[in-house]
Design a protein around this motif. Sequence first.
Motif, PDB file in Angstrom:
ATOM      1  N   MET A 117       0.737  -0.985  -0.370  1.00 47.82           N
ATOM      2  CA  MET A 117       0.300  -0.009   0.239  1.00 47.82           C
ATOM      3  C   MET A 117       0.696   0.816   0.242  1.00 47.82           C
ATOM      4  SD  MET A 117      -2.750  -0.715   2.281  1.00 47.82           S
ATOM      5  CE  MET A 117      -3.467   1.356   2.375  1.00 47.82           C
ATOM      6  N   LEU A 118       0.299   1.978  -1.003  1.00 49.28           N
ATOM      7  CA  LEU A 118       1.194   4.017  -0.249  1.00 49.28           C
ATOM      8  C   LEU A 118       0.982   3.985   0.173  1.00 49.28           C
ATOM      9  CD1 LEU A 118      -0.389   4.480  -3.887  1.00 49.28           C
ATOM     10  CD2 LEU A 118       2.292   4.331  -3.567  1.00 49.28           C
ATOM     11  N   PRO A 119       1.968   4.902   1.095  1.00 48.79           N
ATOM     12  CA  PRO A 119       1.663   5.904   2.164  1.00 48.79           C
ATOM     13  C   PRO A 119       0.828   6.907   1.934  1.00 48.79           C
ATOM     14  CG  PRO A 119       4.207   5.607   1.927  1.00 48.79           C
ATOM     15  CD  PRO A 119       2.981   5.248   0.948  1.00 48.79           C
ATOM     16  N   ALA A 120       0.398   7.492   2.849  1.00 43.39           N
ATOM     17  CA  ALA A 120      -0.748   8.099   3.738  1.00 43.39           C
ATOM     18  C   ALA A 120      -0.938   9.208   2.825  1.00 43.39           C
ATOM     19  CB  ALA A 120      -1.710   8.132   4.781  1.00 43.39           C
ATOM     20  N   SER A 121       0.797   9.706   2.308  1.00 42.60           N
ATOM     21  CA  SER A 121       0.908  11.661   2.060  1.00 42.60           C
ATOM     22  C   SER A 121       0.604  10.523   0.736  1.00 42.60           C
ATOM     23  CB  SER A 121       2.761  11.949   2.841  1.00 42.60           C
ATOM     24  OG  SER A 121       3.298  10.204   2.589  1.00 42.60           O
ATOM     25  N   LEU A 122       1.448   9.794   0.375  1.00 38.44           N
ATOM     26  CA  LEU A 122       1.511   9.399  -1.290  1.00 38.44           C
ATOM     27  C   LEU A 122       0.101   9.724  -2.004  1.00 38.44           C
ATOM     28  CD1 LEU A 122       4.392   7.366  -2.056  1.00 38.44           C
ATOM     29  CD2 LEU A 122       4.745   9.960  -2.673  1.00 38.44           C
ATOM     30  N   LEU A 123      -1.203   9.132  -1.137  1.00 38.15           N
ATOM     31  CA  LEU A 123      -1.932   8.376  -1.290  1.00 38.15           C
ATOM     32  C   LEU A 123      -3.005  10.025  -1.982  1.00 38.15           C
ATOM     33  CD1 LEU A 123      -4.095   6.682  -2.903  1.00 38.15           C
ATOM     34  CD2 LEU A 123      -5.034   6.742   0.138  1.00 38.15           C
ATOM     35  N   LEU A 124      -2.806  10.889  -0.481  1.00 41.54           N
ATOM     36  CA  LEU A 124      -3.383  12.175  -0.876  1.00 41.54           C
ATOM     37  C   LEU A 124      -2.528  12.631  -1.473  1.00 41.54           C
ATOM     38  CD1 LEU A 124      -4.831  14.126   1.835  1.00 41.54           C
ATOM     39  CD2 LEU A 124      -3.275  14.731   2.705  1.00 41.54           C
ATOM     40  N   ALA A 125      -1.327  13.260  -1.855  1.00 45.41           N
ATOM     41  CA  ALA A 125      -0.813  13.525  -2.876  1.00 45.41           C
ATOM     42  C   ALA A 125      -1.418  13.441  -4.264  1.00 45.41           C
ATOM     43  CB  ALA A 125       0.841  13.633  -3.227  1.00 45.41           C
ATOM     44  N   SER A 126      -1.557  11.983  -4.354  1.00 47.16           N
ATOM     45  CA  SER A 126      -1.404  11.028  -5.239  1.00 47.16           C
ATOM     46  C   SER A 126      -3.727  12.299  -6.045  1.00 47.16           C
ATOM     47  CB  SER A 126      -2.460  10.180  -5.359  1.00 47.16           C
ATOM     48  OG  SER A 126      -2.952   9.842  -7.038  1.00 47.16           O
ATOM     49  N   ILE A 127      -4.196  12.080  -4.579  1.00 46.99           N
ATOM     50  CA  ILE A 127      -5.603  12.296  -4.809  1.00 46.99           C
ATOM     51  C   ILE A 127      -5.710  13.698  -5.189  1.00 46.99           C
ATOM     52  CG2 ILE A 127      -7.595  13.144  -3.992  1.00 46.99           C
ATOM     53  CD1 ILE A 127      -7.365   9.860  -2.073  1.00 46.99           C
ATOM     54  N   ILE A 128      -4.561  14.804  -4.429  1.00 48.43           N
ATOM     55  CA  ILE A 128      -4.991  16.326  -5.058  1.00 48.43           C
ATOM     56  C   ILE A 128      -4.296  16.335  -6.210  1.00 48.43           C
ATOM     57  CG2 ILE A 128      -3.302  18.567  -4.535  1.00 48.43           C
ATOM     58  CD1 ILE A 128      -3.511  17.151  -1.450  1.00 48.43           C
ATOM     59  N   LEU A 129      -3.353  15.938  -6.818  1.00 51.16           N
ATOM     60  CA  LEU A 129      -2.835  15.590  -8.556  1.00 51.16           C
ATOM     61  C   LEU A 129      -3.662  15.744  -9.687  1.00 51.16           C
ATOM     62  CD1 LEU A 129      -1.009  16.506  -9.912  1.00 51.16           C
ATOM     63  CD2 LEU A 129       0.291  14.148  -9.916  1.00 51.16           C
ATOM     64  N   SER A 130      -4.736  14.812  -8.872  1.00 53.51           N
ATOM     65  CA  SER A 130      -5.960  14.149  -9.736  1.00 53.51           C
ATOM     66  C   SER A 130      -6.826  15.362  -9.995  1.00 53.51           C
ATOM     67  CB  SER A 130      -6.783  12.966  -9.650  1.00 53.51           C
ATOM     68  OG  SER A 130      -5.819  11.756  -9.676  1.00 53.51           O
ATOM     69  N   LEU A 131      -7.109  15.898  -8.678  1.00 52.89           N
ATOM     70  CA  LEU A 131      -8.216  16.974  -8.548  1.00 52.89           C
ATOM     71  C   LEU A 131      -8.080  17.791  -9.150  1.00 52.89           C
ATOM     72  CD1 LEU A 131      -9.002  15.831  -4.797  1.00 52.89           C
ATOM     73  CD2 LEU A 131     -10.494  15.416  -6.729  1.00 52.89           C
ATOM     74  N   SER A 132      -6.511  18.307  -8.985  1.00 51.83           N
ATOM     75  CA  SER A 132      -6.098  19.692  -9.734  1.00 51.83           C
ATOM     76  C   SER A 132      -5.854  19.287 -11.444  1.00 51.83           C
ATOM     77  CB  SER A 132      -4.479  19.482  -9.660  1.00 51.83           C
ATOM     78  OG  SER A 132      -4.580  20.055  -7.669  1.00 51.83           O
ATOM     79  N   VAL A 133      -6.013  18.113 -11.848  1.00 55.51           N
ATOM     80  CA  VAL A 133      -6.083  18.029 -13.273  1.00 55.51           C
ATOM     81  C   VAL A 133      -7.560  17.965 -13.492  1.00 55.51           C
ATOM     82  CG1 VAL A 133      -5.641  16.008 -14.957  1.00 55.51           C
ATOM     83  CG2 VAL A 133      -3.461  16.778 -13.241  1.00 55.51           C
ATOM     84  N   ALA A 134      -7.789  17.371 -12.754  1.00 60.96           N
ATOM     85  CA  ALA A 134      -9.677  17.346 -13.579  1.00 60.96           C
ATOM     86  C   ALA A 134     -10.281  18.929 -13.284  1.00 60.96           C
ATOM     87  CB  ALA A 134     -10.636  16.986 -12.284  1.00 60.96           C
ATOM     88  N   ALA A 135      -9.630  19.180 -12.348  1.00 57.31           N
ATOM     89  CA  ALA A 135     -10.322  21.292 -12.342  1.00 57.31           C
ATOM     90  C   ALA A 135      -9.485  21.915 -13.428  1.00 57.31           C
ATOM     91  CB  ALA A 135      -9.733  21.754 -10.924  1.00 57.31           C
ATOM     92  N   LEU A 136      -8.253  22.219 -13.849  1.00 56.81           N
ATOM     93  CA  LEU A 136      -7.713  22.457 -15.418  1.00 56.81           C
ATOM     94  C   LEU A 136      -8.629  21.884 -16.607  1.00 56.81           C
ATOM     95  CD1 LEU A 136      -3.898  21.958 -13.923  1.00 56.81           C
ATOM     96  CD2 LEU A 136      -5.627  23.869 -14.268  1.00 56.81           C
ATOM     97  N   VAL A 137      -8.588  21.046 -16.458  1.00 61.33           N
ATOM     98  CA  VAL A 137      -9.389  20.167 -17.677  1.00 61.33           C
ATOM     99  C   VAL A 137     -10.447  20.483 -17.453  1.00 61.33           C
ATOM    100  CG1 VAL A 137     -10.220  18.536 -18.750  1.00 61.33           C
ATOM    101  CG2 VAL A 137      -7.863  18.016 -18.077  1.00 61.33           C
ATOM    102  N   ALA A 138     -11.520  20.736 -16.982  1.00 59.31           N
ATOM    103  CA  ALA A 138     -13.238  21.494 -16.476  1.00 59.31           C
ATOM    104  C   ALA A 138     -13.019  23.115 -16.998  1.00 59.31           C
ATOM    105  CB  ALA A 138     -13.125  21.143 -15.007  1.00 59.31           C
ATOM    106  N   TYR A 139     -11.181  23.588 -16.145  1.00 58.60           N
ATOM    107  CA  TYR A 139     -11.202  25.236 -16.890  1.00 58.60           C
ATOM    108  C   TYR A 139     -11.143  25.286 -17.987  1.00 58.60           C
ATOM    109  CZ  TYR A 139      -8.901  30.060 -17.299  1.00 58.60           C
ATOM    110  OH  TYR A 139      -8.754  30.723 -17.046  1.00 58.60           O
ATOM    111  N   PHE A 140      -9.876  24.839 -18.698  1.00 54.13           N
ATOM    112  CA  PHE A 140      -9.406  24.448 -20.329  1.00 54.13           C
ATOM    113  C   PHE A 140     -10.787  24.000 -21.286  1.00 54.13           C
ATOM    114  CE2 PHE A 140      -5.045  24.517 -18.486  1.00 54.13           C
ATOM    115  CZ  PHE A 140      -5.162  26.023 -18.869  1.00 54.13           C
ATOM    116  N   ARG A 141     -11.344  23.035 -20.268  1.00 56.58           N
ATOM    117  CA  ARG A 141     -12.785  23.409 -21.247  1.00 56.58           C
ATOM    118  C   ARG A 141     -13.753  23.914 -21.325  1.00 56.58           C
ATOM    119  NH1 ARG A 141     -13.448  17.078 -19.677  1.00 56.58           N
ATOM    120  NH2 ARG A 141     -12.459  15.677 -21.394  1.00 56.58           N
ATOM    121  N   ALA A 142     -13.981  24.066 -20.544  1.00 53.50           N
ATOM    122  CA  ALA A 142     -15.323  25.707 -20.120  1.00 53.50           C
ATOM    123  C   ALA A 142     -14.664  26.815 -20.579  1.00 53.50           C
ATOM    124  CB  ALA A 142     -15.102  26.385 -18.268  1.00 53.50           C
TER     125      ALA A 142
END
Length: 337
Positions: free
Chosen positions: A1-26
Amino acid sequence: MLPASLLLASIILSLSVAALVAYFRAREARLHRDSVRQRTELDDTIKALGAARDAATEAQQKAESASRAKSMFLANMSHELRTPLNAIIGYSEMLQEDAADMTPGEIAADLKKITGAGKHLLGLINDVLDFSKIEAGRMDLNLETVDVATLMRDVEATVAPVVKKQGNQFVVHSEEDVGTMTADPGKVRQVLLNLLSNAGKFTTNGTVTLRAVRTERHGEDFLALSVEDTGVGLSREQFGRLFQAFAQADATTQRDHGGTGLGLALCRRFTLMMGGDIEVESKAGSGSTFTVMLPAKGPAPDSIESAAGDEVDDSEPISFQTRMFQIPLATGKSLHG
Protein backbone atom coordinates in the motif's frame (compact mmCIF):
# COMPACT_ATOMS: atom_id res chain seq x y z
CA MET A 1 0.00 0.00 0.00
CA LEU A 2 1.03 3.56 -0.67
CA PRO A 3 1.83 5.70 2.29
CA ALA A 4 -0.98 8.01 3.30
CA SER A 5 0.99 11.06 2.28
CA LEU A 6 1.54 9.76 -1.25
CA LEU A 7 -2.10 8.73 -1.53
CA LEU A 8 -3.19 12.20 -0.47
CA ALA A 9 -0.78 13.78 -2.93
CA SER A 10 -2.09 11.55 -5.70
CA ILE A 11 -5.69 12.52 -4.92
CA ILE A 12 -4.79 16.20 -4.84
CA LEU A 13 -2.95 15.88 -8.16
CA SER A 14 -5.90 14.09 -9.78
CA LEU A 15 -8.31 16.75 -8.53
CA SER A 16 -6.02 19.49 -9.78
CA VAL A 17 -5.76 17.91 -13.22
CA ALA A 18 -9.53 17.43 -13.33
CA ALA A 19 -10.02 21.05 -12.29
CA LEU A 20 -7.59 22.26 -14.95
CA VAL A 21 -9.28 20.12 -17.60
CA ALA A 22 -12.68 21.43 -16.55
CA TYR A 23 -11.35 25.01 -16.55
CA PHE A 24 -9.86 24.76 -20.04
CA ARG A 25 -12.96 23.01 -21.37
CA ALA A 26 -15.14 25.73 -19.89
CA ARG A 27 -12.79 28.37 -21.28
CA GLU A 28 -12.87 26.71 -24.69
CA ALA A 29 -16.66 26.55 -24.60
CA ARG A 30 -16.86 30.19 -23.55
CA LEU A 31 -14.45 31.20 -26.31
CA HIS A 32 -16.52 29.20 -28.80
CA ARG A 33 -19.72 30.88 -27.64
CA ASP A 34 -18.04 34.27 -27.81
CA SER A 35 -16.75 33.47 -31.28
CA VAL A 36 -20.21 32.35 -32.46
CA ARG A 37 -21.81 35.45 -30.88
CA GLN A 38 -19.21 37.75 -32.42
CA ARG A 39 -19.63 36.05 -35.79
CA THR A 40 -23.42 36.41 -35.51
CA GLU A 41 -23.09 40.04 -34.49
CA LEU A 42 -20.69 40.62 -37.36
CA ASP A 43 -23.12 38.98 -39.79
CA ASP A 44 -25.97 41.10 -38.39
CA THR A 45 -23.82 44.20 -38.69
CA ILE A 46 -22.93 43.37 -42.28
CA LYS A 47 -26.61 42.77 -43.09
CA ALA A 48 -27.60 46.02 -41.38
CA LEU A 49 -24.89 47.92 -43.28
CA GLY A 50 -26.07 46.32 -46.51
CA ALA A 51 -29.68 47.25 -45.79
CA ALA A 52 -28.62 50.78 -44.83
CA ARG A 53 -26.58 51.05 -48.02
CA ASP A 54 -29.51 49.83 -50.11
CA ALA A 55 -31.86 52.22 -48.32
CA ALA A 56 -29.44 55.09 -48.82
CA THR A 57 -29.06 54.22 -52.50
CA GLU A 58 -32.82 54.02 -52.94
CA ALA A 59 -33.30 57.29 -51.04
CA GLN A 60 -30.64 58.94 -53.19
CA GLN A 61 -32.28 57.68 -56.37
CA LYS A 62 -35.70 58.90 -55.20
CA ALA A 63 -34.23 62.26 -54.23
CA GLU A 64 -32.50 62.60 -57.60
CA SER A 65 -35.69 61.56 -59.40
CA ALA A 66 -37.74 64.04 -57.35
CA SER A 67 -35.17 66.75 -58.00
CA ARG A 68 -35.27 66.11 -61.74
CA ALA A 69 -39.07 66.02 -61.72
CA LYS A 70 -39.32 69.28 -59.79
CA SER A 71 -36.69 70.93 -61.97
CA MET A 72 -38.68 69.92 -65.05
CA PHE A 73 -41.85 71.06 -63.31
CA LEU A 74 -40.37 74.49 -62.60
CA ALA A 75 -39.14 74.80 -66.17
CA ASN A 76 -42.56 73.79 -67.48
CA MET A 77 -44.36 76.06 -65.04
CA SER A 78 -42.27 79.08 -65.99
CA HIS A 79 -43.37 78.53 -69.60
CA GLU A 80 -46.97 77.73 -68.67
CA LEU A 81 -47.30 80.86 -66.50
CA ARG A 82 -45.61 83.17 -69.00
CA THR A 83 -47.86 82.13 -71.89
CA PRO A 84 -51.21 83.40 -70.50
CA LEU A 85 -49.49 86.29 -68.72
CA ASN A 86 -47.94 87.48 -71.98
CA ALA A 87 -51.34 87.15 -73.64
CA ILE A 88 -52.95 89.29 -70.95
CA ILE A 89 -50.24 91.93 -71.23
CA GLY A 90 -50.24 91.86 -75.04
CA TYR A 91 -53.99 92.23 -75.49
CA SER A 92 -54.13 94.90 -72.78
CA GLU A 93 -51.44 96.94 -74.56
CA MET A 94 -53.26 96.53 -77.86
CA LEU A 95 -56.47 97.79 -76.28
CA GLN A 96 -54.67 100.78 -74.78
CA GLU A 97 -53.11 101.70 -78.12
CA ASP A 98 -56.05 101.01 -80.43
CA ALA A 99 -59.14 101.40 -78.26
CA ALA A 100 -60.10 104.70 -79.86
CA ASP A 101 -60.16 103.16 -83.35
CA MET A 102 -61.76 99.81 -82.40
CA THR A 103 -65.42 98.90 -82.61
CA PRO A 104 -67.22 97.62 -79.48
CA GLY A 105 -67.22 94.14 -81.00
CA GLU A 106 -63.45 94.17 -81.50
CA ILE A 107 -62.92 95.43 -77.95
CA ALA A 108 -65.23 92.73 -76.57
CA ALA A 109 -63.31 90.04 -78.49
CA ASP A 110 -59.97 91.15 -77.04
CA LEU A 111 -61.47 91.42 -73.56
CA LYS A 112 -62.76 87.85 -73.92
CA LYS A 113 -59.25 86.70 -74.82
CA ILE A 114 -57.83 88.52 -71.79
CA THR A 115 -60.44 86.89 -69.56
CA GLY A 116 -59.66 83.44 -70.98
CA ALA A 117 -55.93 83.89 -70.46
CA GLY A 118 -56.56 85.13 -66.91
CA LYS A 119 -58.70 82.12 -66.06
CA HIS A 120 -56.07 79.79 -67.49
CA LEU A 121 -53.37 81.48 -65.41
CA LEU A 122 -55.55 81.28 -62.31
CA GLY A 123 -56.12 77.57 -62.91
CA LEU A 124 -52.38 76.90 -63.07
CA ILE A 125 -51.74 78.83 -59.87
CA ASN A 126 -54.65 77.11 -58.11
CA ASP A 127 -53.23 73.67 -58.96
CA VAL A 128 -49.93 74.54 -57.27
CA LEU A 129 -51.62 76.11 -54.25
CA ASP A 130 -54.05 73.22 -53.83
CA PHE A 131 -51.28 70.64 -53.92
CA SER A 132 -49.21 72.66 -51.45
CA LYS A 133 -52.18 72.80 -49.06
CA ILE A 134 -52.71 69.05 -49.30
CA GLU A 135 -49.01 68.34 -48.72
CA ALA A 136 -49.11 70.54 -45.62
CA GLY A 137 -52.33 68.90 -44.38
CA ARG A 138 -54.18 72.22 -44.56
CA MET A 139 -56.76 71.38 -47.19
CA ASP A 140 -60.27 71.21 -45.72
CA LEU A 141 -63.33 69.29 -46.85
CA ASN A 142 -66.78 70.86 -47.08
CA LEU A 143 -68.89 67.75 -46.74
CA GLU A 144 -72.48 67.83 -47.95
CA THR A 145 -75.17 65.45 -49.10
CA VAL A 146 -74.61 65.39 -52.86
CA ASP A 147 -77.30 64.38 -55.35
CA VAL A 148 -75.16 62.47 -57.83
CA ALA A 149 -77.48 62.89 -60.84
CA THR A 150 -77.56 66.67 -60.34
CA LEU A 151 -73.77 66.74 -60.02
CA MET A 152 -73.43 64.78 -63.26
CA ARG A 153 -75.68 67.24 -65.14
CA ASP A 154 -73.70 70.19 -63.80
CA VAL A 155 -70.38 68.62 -64.84
CA GLU A 156 -71.78 67.74 -68.28
CA ALA A 157 -72.93 71.30 -68.92
CA THR A 158 -69.57 72.73 -67.88
CA VAL A 159 -67.17 70.43 -69.70
CA ALA A 160 -69.10 69.45 -72.84
CA PRO A 161 -67.47 72.11 -75.08
CA VAL A 162 -63.98 71.00 -73.99
CA VAL A 163 -64.69 67.31 -74.53
CA LYS A 164 -66.26 67.88 -77.97
CA LYS A 165 -63.54 70.27 -79.12
CA GLN A 166 -61.59 67.61 -81.07
CA GLY A 167 -64.63 66.09 -82.76
CA ASN A 168 -65.48 63.75 -79.88
CA GLN A 169 -68.89 62.44 -78.91
CA PHE A 170 -69.77 63.01 -75.24
CA VAL A 171 -71.98 60.39 -73.60
CA VAL A 172 -73.30 60.70 -70.03
CA HIS A 173 -74.99 57.81 -68.25
CA SER A 174 -76.28 57.75 -64.69
CA GLU A 175 -78.33 55.00 -63.04
CA GLU A 176 -81.85 56.11 -62.15
CA ASP A 177 -81.38 55.08 -58.52
CA VAL A 178 -77.81 56.39 -58.18
CA GLY A 179 -79.01 58.46 -55.21
CA THR A 180 -76.81 60.60 -52.97
CA MET A 181 -73.46 60.50 -51.23
CA THR A 182 -71.64 62.48 -48.56
CA ALA A 183 -68.70 64.29 -50.14
CA ASP A 184 -67.21 67.66 -50.96
CA PRO A 185 -69.15 68.56 -54.14
CA GLY A 186 -66.57 71.13 -55.26
CA LYS A 187 -63.73 68.64 -55.10
CA VAL A 188 -65.71 65.84 -56.76
CA ARG A 189 -66.60 68.28 -59.51
CA GLN A 190 -62.97 69.36 -59.86
CA VAL A 191 -61.81 65.73 -60.13
CA LEU A 192 -64.37 64.87 -62.81
CA LEU A 193 -63.68 68.04 -64.78
CA ASN A 194 -59.96 67.29 -64.75
CA LEU A 195 -60.43 63.68 -65.86
CA LEU A 196 -62.90 64.68 -68.59
CA SER A 197 -60.63 67.47 -69.79
CA ASN A 198 -57.76 64.97 -70.06
CA ALA A 199 -59.98 62.48 -71.88
CA GLY A 200 -61.02 65.12 -74.41
CA LYS A 201 -57.44 66.31 -74.79
CA PHE A 202 -56.06 62.85 -75.60
CA THR A 203 -58.97 61.67 -77.77
CA THR A 204 -59.67 62.78 -81.34
CA ASN A 205 -62.88 61.92 -83.25
CA GLY A 206 -63.70 59.35 -80.58
CA THR A 207 -66.05 58.93 -77.65
CA VAL A 208 -65.77 60.14 -74.06
CA THR A 209 -68.21 58.62 -71.57
CA LEU A 210 -69.05 59.82 -68.07
CA ARG A 211 -70.83 57.16 -66.01
CA ALA A 212 -72.12 56.96 -62.41
CA VAL A 213 -73.14 53.69 -60.75
CA ARG A 214 -73.71 52.54 -57.22
CA THR A 215 -71.65 49.54 -56.14
CA GLU A 216 -70.27 47.73 -53.09
CA ARG A 217 -66.72 47.44 -51.84
CA HIS A 218 -65.61 45.60 -48.72
CA GLY A 219 -69.23 45.38 -47.62
CA GLU A 220 -69.74 49.14 -47.90
CA ASP A 221 -71.78 51.30 -50.27
CA PHE A 222 -69.66 53.12 -52.87
CA LEU A 223 -70.22 55.45 -55.83
CA ALA A 224 -68.22 54.64 -58.94
CA LEU A 225 -67.81 57.73 -61.15
CA SER A 226 -65.96 56.71 -64.30
CA VAL A 227 -64.51 58.61 -67.25
CA GLU A 228 -63.91 56.39 -70.27
CA ASP A 229 -62.32 57.44 -73.56
CA THR A 230 -61.25 55.86 -76.83
CA GLY A 231 -57.99 57.80 -76.98
CA VAL A 232 -54.30 56.87 -76.99
CA GLY A 233 -54.25 54.76 -73.83
CA LEU A 234 -51.24 54.19 -71.57
CA SER A 235 -47.98 52.29 -71.82
CA ARG A 236 -46.42 50.44 -68.86
CA GLU A 237 -43.79 53.13 -68.37
CA GLN A 238 -46.37 55.89 -68.41
CA PHE A 239 -48.62 54.07 -65.99
CA GLY A 240 -45.81 53.82 -63.42
CA ARG A 241 -45.73 57.59 -62.92
CA LEU A 242 -49.37 58.29 -63.58
CA PHE A 243 -50.17 59.92 -60.23
CA GLN A 244 -46.73 61.27 -59.34
CA ALA A 245 -46.74 64.97 -58.58
CA PHE A 246 -44.71 67.27 -60.85
CA ALA A 247 -44.39 64.47 -63.44
CA GLN A 248 -46.05 63.90 -66.79
CA ALA A 249 -45.80 61.01 -69.18
CA ASP A 250 -42.77 62.42 -70.97
CA ALA A 251 -41.49 65.68 -72.33
CA THR A 252 -43.75 65.47 -75.40
CA THR A 253 -46.86 65.43 -73.21
CA GLN A 254 -46.06 68.81 -71.74
CA ARG A 255 -44.93 70.26 -75.07
CA ASP A 256 -47.98 69.01 -76.96
CA HIS A 257 -50.66 69.58 -74.34
CA GLY A 258 -49.27 71.84 -71.63
CA GLY A 259 -50.24 71.66 -67.98
CA THR A 260 -48.49 71.61 -64.64
CA GLY A 261 -48.20 67.85 -64.22
CA LEU A 262 -50.28 68.14 -61.04
CA GLY A 263 -53.74 67.37 -62.43
CA LEU A 264 -53.91 63.63 -61.78
CA ALA A 265 -51.93 63.94 -58.55
CA LEU A 266 -54.53 66.40 -57.29
CA CYS A 267 -57.37 64.16 -58.45
CA ARG A 268 -56.01 61.26 -56.45
CA ARG A 269 -55.24 63.32 -53.34
CA PHE A 270 -58.76 64.80 -53.36
CA THR A 271 -60.22 61.30 -53.77
CA LEU A 272 -58.10 59.94 -50.90
CA MET A 273 -59.21 62.83 -48.71
CA MET A 274 -62.83 61.82 -49.32
CA GLY A 275 -62.09 58.22 -48.30
CA GLY A 276 -61.79 56.70 -51.76
CA ASP A 277 -59.27 56.10 -54.50
CA ILE A 278 -58.95 55.95 -58.28
CA GLU A 279 -58.90 52.81 -60.42
CA VAL A 280 -57.34 52.76 -63.87
CA GLU A 281 -58.04 50.48 -66.79
CA SER A 282 -56.11 51.05 -69.98
CA LYS A 283 -55.25 49.50 -73.30
CA ALA A 284 -52.52 51.18 -75.32
CA GLY A 285 -53.98 52.64 -78.49
CA SER A 286 -57.57 51.94 -77.47
CA GLY A 287 -58.29 54.30 -74.60
CA SER A 288 -58.45 54.42 -70.82
CA THR A 289 -61.01 54.37 -68.03
CA PHE A 290 -60.45 56.30 -64.80
CA THR A 291 -62.92 55.32 -62.07
CA VAL A 292 -63.29 57.46 -58.97
CA MET A 293 -64.43 55.27 -56.06
CA LEU A 294 -66.03 57.22 -53.21
CA PRO A 295 -67.75 55.87 -50.07
CA ALA A 296 -71.41 56.87 -50.03
CA LYS A 297 -71.36 57.53 -46.29
CA GLY A 298 -68.41 59.91 -46.54
CA PRO A 299 -64.74 59.77 -45.51
CA ALA A 300 -63.26 58.34 -42.32
CA PRO A 301 -61.93 60.91 -39.80
CA ASP A 302 -58.27 60.27 -40.72
CA SER A 303 -58.73 60.44 -44.50
CA ILE A 304 -57.49 64.02 -44.82
CA GLU A 305 -54.28 63.27 -42.90
CA SER A 306 -53.65 60.10 -44.90
CA ALA A 307 -53.73 62.09 -48.15
CA ALA A 308 -51.07 64.58 -47.02
CA GLY A 309 -47.29 64.59 -47.31
CA ASP A 310 -45.37 61.35 -47.56
CA GLU A 311 -48.30 59.19 -46.44
CA VAL A 312 -49.26 58.58 -50.07
CA ASP A 313 -47.25 56.02 -52.01
CA ASP A 314 -47.43 57.19 -55.62
CA SER A 315 -45.22 54.35 -56.79
CA GLU A 316 -48.18 51.98 -56.17
CA PRO A 317 -50.98 54.41 -56.81
CA ILE A 318 -54.12 52.30 -56.94
CA SER A 319 -55.15 50.86 -53.60
CA PHE A 320 -58.38 49.16 -54.63
CA GLN A 321 -57.70 47.49 -57.94
CA THR A 322 -55.72 48.16 -61.08
CA ARG A 323 -56.67 46.37 -64.26
CA MET A 324 -54.12 46.60 -67.03
CA PHE A 325 -54.26 44.38 -70.08
CA GLN A 326 -52.54 44.07 -73.45
CA ILE A 327 -50.17 46.92 -72.68
CA PRO A 328 -46.93 46.75 -74.69
CA LEU A 329 -43.55 47.59 -73.20
CA ALA A 330 -42.90 50.36 -75.72
CA THR A 331 -43.69 53.87 -74.54
CA GLY A 332 -46.56 55.54 -76.34
CA LYS A 333 -46.61 59.15 -77.43
CA SER A 334 -49.04 60.63 -74.94
CA LEU A 335 -50.52 60.19 -71.49
CA HIS A 336 -53.40 61.38 -69.42
CA GLY A 337 -51.72 63.92 -67.17
